[in-house]
Design a protein around this motif. Structure first.
Motif, PDB file in Angstrom:
ATOM      1  N   ARG A  44       0.830  -1.197   0.000  1.00 14.30           N
ATOM      2  CA  ARG A  44       0.000   0.000   0.000  1.00 14.30           C
ATOM      3  C   ARG A  44       0.868   1.251   0.000  1.00 14.30           C
ATOM      4  N   GLU A  45       0.251   2.368  -0.387  1.00 13.41           N
ATOM      5  CA  GLU A  45       0.940   3.649  -0.371  1.00 13.41           C
ATOM      6  C   GLU A  45       1.099   4.157   1.065  1.00 13.41           C
ATOM      7  N   VAL A  46       2.131   4.940   1.280  1.00 11.10           N
ATOM      8  CA  VAL A  46       2.347   5.541   2.604  1.00 11.10           C
ATOM      9  C   VAL A  46       1.366   6.691   2.804  1.00 11.10           C
ATOM     10  N   GLU A  47       0.761   6.748   3.972  1.00  5.49           N
ATOM     11  CA  GLU A  47      -0.142   7.861   4.295  1.00  5.49           C
ATOM     12  C   GLU A  47       0.665   9.067   4.768  1.00  5.49           C
ATOM     13  N   VAL A  65       9.966  -1.943   2.932  1.00  6.14           N
ATOM     14  CA  VAL A  65       9.604  -0.673   2.302  1.00  6.14           C
ATOM     15  C   VAL A  65      10.130  -0.699   0.868  1.00  6.14           C
ATOM     16  N   VAL A  66       9.260  -0.347  -0.068  1.00  4.97           N
ATOM     17  CA  VAL A  66       9.665  -0.249  -1.475  1.00  4.97           C
ATOM     18  C   VAL A  66       9.981   1.212  -1.758  1.00  4.97           C
ATOM     19  N   ARG A  67      11.237   1.492  -2.056  1.00  8.17           N
ATOM     20  CA  ARG A  67      11.678   2.871  -2.301  1.00  8.17           C
ATOM     21  C   ARG A  67      12.448   2.898  -3.631  1.00  8.17           C
ATOM     22  N   GLN A  93      13.014  -0.429  -5.288  1.00 13.00           N
ATOM     23  CA  GLN A  93      13.854  -1.401  -4.596  1.00 13.00           C
ATOM     24  C   GLN A  93      13.248  -1.760  -3.242  1.00 13.00           C
ATOM     25  N   LEU A  94      13.280  -3.044  -2.907  1.00  8.89           N
ATOM     26  CA  LEU A  94      12.758  -3.507  -1.626  1.00  8.89           C
ATOM     27  C   LEU A  94      13.834  -3.396  -0.556  1.00  8.89           C
ATOM     28  N   ILE A  95      13.490  -2.711   0.532  1.00  2.15           N
ATOM     29  CA  ILE A  95      14.395  -2.588   1.678  1.00  2.15           C
ATOM     30  C   ILE A  95      13.680  -3.195   2.881  1.00  2.15           C
ATOM     31  N   ASP A 144      14.653   3.633   8.546  1.00  3.70           N
ATOM     32  CA  ASP A 144      14.294   4.044   9.907  1.00  3.70           C
ATOM     33  C   ASP A 144      13.247   5.155   9.869  1.00  3.70           C
ATOM     34  N   ALA A 145      13.245   5.926   8.782  1.00  8.04           N
ATOM     35  CA  ALA A 145      12.243   6.994   8.622  1.00  8.04           C
ATOM     36  C   ALA A 145      11.562   6.812   7.260  1.00  8.04           C
ATOM     37  N   ILE A 146      10.229   6.783   7.276  1.00  4.49           N
ATOM     38  CA  ILE A 146       9.458   6.616   6.044  1.00  4.49           C
ATOM     39  C   ILE A 146       9.459   7.921   5.262  1.00  4.49           C
ATOM     40  N   GLU A 147       9.650   7.822   3.958  1.00  5.11           N
ATOM     41  CA  GLU A 147       9.675   8.999   3.091  1.00  5.11           C
ATOM     42  C   GLU A 147       8.442   9.031   2.187  1.00  5.11           C
ATOM     43  N   ALA A 148       8.123  10.227   1.707  1.00  4.52           N
ATOM     44  CA  ALA A 148       7.013  10.371   0.766  1.00  4.52           C
ATOM     45  C   ALA A 148       7.337   9.597  -0.507  1.00  4.52           C
ATOM     46  N   GLY A 149       6.350   8.889  -1.013  1.00  4.36           N
ATOM     47  CA  GLY A 149       6.551   8.082  -2.216  1.00  4.36           C
ATOM     48  C   GLY A 149       6.893   6.639  -1.928  1.00  4.36           C
ATOM     49  N   ASP A 150       7.169   6.312  -0.660  1.00  4.55           N
ATOM     50  CA  ASP A 150       7.448   4.924  -0.308  1.00  4.55           C
ATOM     51  C   ASP A 150       6.168   4.087  -0.375  1.00  4.55           C
ATOM     52  N   LYS A 151       6.367   2.796  -0.522  1.00  5.45           N
ATOM     53  CA  LYS A 151       5.278   1.833  -0.427  1.00  5.45           C
ATOM     54  C   LYS A 151       5.623   0.817   0.643  1.00  5.45           C
TER      55      LYS A 151
END
Length: 350
Positions: free
Chosen positions: A298-301, A319-321, A324-326, A334-341
């Motif tokens: 899902r998309e990050v809120e 997290v898909v950034r 790429q899967l991390i 450690d910190a979620i960024e905009a555009g992550d899945k």
């Protein structure tokens, strides 16, 4: 001219020539409903012809010398459309005869076609399929092409449908007529041919597909299909199942986004089942979207940006950034960024 016809590719053929190669599923209706519709249509034709005769009754001659009633007009329409023609009522004026030529005769032909319903079905099936093929080819976009309808292909389709993909958005390509018949009965669009040929994949709409699943029986065939699909569509997600792990790098170089080694995966599960069978049971649960748990994306809120994926209410696996899967636990996420899945475990709908 002859040389041009021979070089014409499968995807370049006219729509009527694709009947049998490309098959669009039809909505199955009850034979009684179909029969009732035909009977109602035939009765409607009778009434239409009767009204034409009744409104032009002054141009008809009755052997009894009486003026035509609506019952007489209906009687004439019945014997005329059924080509019985007793001759007791006949058009005598030029106006009535013209009406018979222009209206009654076409209705007679249509009426006979309706009565011979089986013949009509045979005669019009090819035309209906050609029309549906033409309409489908113009509108198909962002669908999934599945190459191979064996055990792997069927299971992949079941998983997609379990995740909410509509059967009409899946196209099956195979050379096995029996497998394609089974796919068509499941409501899937089918294409008969070898997916190693670009024309066949183009006929399946691979150039406009969102994803291509390659589930062939041979690894070398999978490589060639992947190369062909990637050449047609640079953006589609291509997932491939192979038997031997040593061919993984060939598939990656050919353009595959995901490679599943079926033999090794099954072997690992068999090995794990000897010591911890409940782990295998959980893995099967995660891979069955219809029940229990399932892995989803899902998309990050907006409220989650800047936070840690480990502190969310969902159980996040990765997290898909940037494509790429991390995995969770690595310092990059450690910190979620905009555009992550987020890849997380969800409870499947019952």
């Amino acid at each position: 001219m002859l040389g041009d016809r021979r070089s014409l590719g499968v995807s370049d053929r006219p729509d009527f020539a694709l009947v049998g190669l490309l098959r669009i599923p039809e909505i199955q209706t009850s034979p009684w409903i179909s029969l009732s519709r035909r009977v109602a249509f035939a009765i409607g034709l009778l009434f239409s012809a009767a009204l034409v005769v009744y409104f032009g009754r002054d141009g008809y001659h009755d052997n009894s010398g009486d003026e035509l009633s609506f019952l007489d007009a209906f009687y004439y329409a019945t014997v005329s459309l059924s080509t019985t023609g007793y001759g007791d009522i006949a058009p005598v004026t030029a106006h009535a005869r013209l009406a018979n030529i222009v209206i009654i005769t076409p209705l007679r032909v249509l009426f006979l076609i309706v009565l011979v319903g089986t013949t009509l079905g045979v005669l019009t099936e090819r035309s209906r399929q050609a029309f549906k093929i033409q309409r489908w080819r113009r509108s198909v976009r962002n669908h999934t092409v599945v190459v191979g309808y064996g055990t792997k292909g069927r299971t992949a389709i079941d998983a997609m449908i379990g995740d909410g993909v509509q059967p009409a958005d899946i196209v099956v390509v195979d050379t096995d007529v029996i497998a394609l018949e089974a796919a068509a009965n499941a409501g899937l669009v089918t294409v008969h041919g070898s997916a190693t040929q670009s024309d066949v994949l183009r006929l399946a709409g691979a150039q406009n597909a969102a994803a291509v699943v390659v589930a062939t029986n041979r690894d070398d065939t999978a490589v060639l299909v992947t190369l062909t699909a990637r050449e047609l569509n640079k953006a589609a997600k291509i997932a491939v199942a192979i038997r031997e792990a040593e061919n993984t790098h060939l598939l990656r170089q050919s353009g595959a986004d995901s490679v599943v080694v079926s033999s090794e995966t099954a072997g690992r599960l068999l090995g794990i089942s000897t010591t911890t069978p409940t782990v295998v049971e959980m893995m099967e649960d995660l891979l069955t979207p219809e029940q229990g748990f399932a892995v989803a994306e899902r998309e990050v809120e907006a409220s989650e940006i800047g936070g840690s994926p480990r502190h969310l209410s969902d159980i996040v696996l990765g997290v898909v950034r940037g494509g790429q899967l991390i995995r969770v636990g690595e310092p990059e996420v450690d910190a979620i960024e905009a555009g992550d899945k987020l890849l997380f475990i969800r409870r499947a709908a019952k």
